[in-house]
Write a protein that holds these residues in place. Sequence first.
Motif, mmCIF file in Angstrom:
data_model
loop_
_atom_site.group_PDB
_atom_site.id
_atom_site.type_symbol
_atom_site.label_atom_id
_atom_site.label_comp_id
_atom_site.label_asym_id
_atom_site.label_seq_id
_atom_site.Cartn_x
_atom_site.Cartn_y
_atom_site.Cartn_z
ATOM 1 N N LYS A 129 0.805 -1.212 0.000
ATOM 2 C CA LYS A 129 0.000 0.000 0.000
ATOM 3 C C LYS A 129 0.840 1.264 0.000
ATOM 4 O O LYS A 129 0.305 2.369 -0.077
ATOM 5 N N ARG A 130 2.172 1.123 0.073
ATOM 6 C CA ARG A 130 3.041 2.282 -0.131
ATOM 7 C C ARG A 130 2.897 2.809 -1.559
ATOM 8 O O ARG A 130 3.185 3.974 -1.836
ATOM 9 N N SER A 131 2.468 1.936 -2.470
ATOM 10 C CA SER A 131 2.271 2.316 -3.872
ATOM 11 C C SER A 131 0.921 2.988 -4.048
ATOM 12 O O SER A 131 -0.120 2.438 -3.680
ATOM 13 N N ILE A 132 0.910 4.176 -4.638
ATOM 14 C CA ILE A 132 -0.353 4.880 -4.884
ATOM 15 C C ILE A 132 -1.198 4.125 -5.918
ATOM 16 O O ILE A 132 -2.420 4.120 -5.852
ATOM 17 N N LEU A 133 -0.523 3.484 -6.879
ATOM 18 C CA LEU A 133 -1.242 2.722 -7.903
ATOM 19 C C LEU A 133 -1.913 1.501 -7.297
ATOM 20 O O LEU A 133 -3.096 1.231 -7.553
ATOM 21 N N ILE A 134 -1.189 0.752 -6.492
ATOM 22 C CA ILE A 134 -1.749 -0.461 -5.906
ATOM 23 C C ILE A 134 -2.875 -0.120 -4.934
ATOM 24 O O ILE A 134 -3.884 -0.831 -4.847
ATOM 25 N N LYS A 135 -2.748 0.982 -4.198
ATOM 26 C CA LYS A 135 -3.842 1.394 -3.308
ATOM 27 C C LYS A 135 -5.113 1.682 -4.099
ATOM 28 O O LYS A 135 -6.219 1.358 -3.662
ATOM 29 N N LYS A 136 -4.966 2.311 -5.269
ATOM 30 C CA LYS A 136 -6.125 2.586 -6.123
ATOM 31 C C LYS A 136 -6.737 1.286 -6.636
ATOM 32 O O LYS A 136 -7.961 1.149 -6.718
ATOM 33 N N ILE A 137 -5.882 0.340 -7.003
ATOM 34 C CA ILE A 137 -6.380 -0.955 -7.480
ATOM 35 C C ILE A 137 -7.168 -1.656 -6.378
ATOM 36 O O ILE A 137 -8.240 -2.221 -6.619
ATOM 37 N N PHE A 138 -6.651 -1.620 -5.137
ATOM 38 C CA PHE A 138 -7.358 -2.229 -4.012
ATOM 39 C C PHE A 138 -8.728 -1.583 -3.817
ATOM 40 O O PHE A 138 -9.703 -2.259 -3.510
ATOM 41 N N LYS A 139 -8.774 -0.261 -3.999
ATOM 42 C CA LYS A 139 -10.013 0.479 -3.758
ATOM 43 C C LYS A 139 -11.091 0.122 -4.783
ATOM 44 O O LYS A 139 -12.252 -0.096 -4.415
ATOM 45 N N TYR A 140 -10.698 0.076 -6.065
ATOM 46 C CA TYR A 140 -11.692 -0.126 -7.116
ATOM 47 C C TYR A 140 -11.860 -1.591 -7.527
ATOM 48 O O TYR A 140 -12.879 -1.957 -8.119
#
Length: 243
Positions: free
Chosen positions: A206-217
């Motif tokens: 979750k340090r990655s902004i991209l991966i956090k977005k993927i988790f969210k959507y």
Amino acid sequence: YYKNKETFFQFYLKERYKILDEYLERNLNSKEKILSISSGRAINELKFIEKKHNIVCSDLDIPECYDSSKRIVGDFRYLKFDILKDKLNQKYDCIISLSAMYLFSNVELEKVLKNLKQTLNDRGKLILEFSGPEDNYTAFFFHEIFLYFESLFAYFFSKIFRLQLGLEFDKSFTHLNKNYEIINIAEKIGFKFESYEEHDNLTELKRSILIKKIFKYFPKSKKFFNIIGKKLPYIRLFKFTKI
């Protein structure tokens, strides 16, 4: 969330703290005198204090929430204590550190463990949690290459298209101590290695902004990333005994 113990634990005792709670349930004894290092808000500690475990908390400073914590679980001690500089006269049967060890290099860790050994009774237990993965090829690629280029791409993308992306970068620093280095340092000082556990394969990603977005959507994607994250466990728990 300090209205009562129910609202406190419902809000705070989740995710990594829930994992740590389950580990401590298996490894703490209510008859032990326990010292907690770098307790902070003492989320996990308060759960056991509320169940009448003899736990003394400590940190560089006593937090403002201390009085509020006492109102919801009852009176307990909280010491102002710097593990690198201070000495404690009293000894304990068990010492736990659930969030501070990642701050120390191997040289500092050796000094910390020497201090903790002096604070433990003979055959006393030492439980250390390192918030972050060990140093390996996956961690190097993720931290030094992937996150670096991700931040550059996000920066230039926002400049080219004149966008306010509203992104926040995780700038927290972690010493990625190798598992065998931690064990070797502890054994050199006079501890016996008892057990090791690792948990939580998603938090570090979750340090990655991209991966956090993927988790969210795309929440179901966590199953895939959980496989990748096996090389990046956020929770690493070591248990030692003083010999």
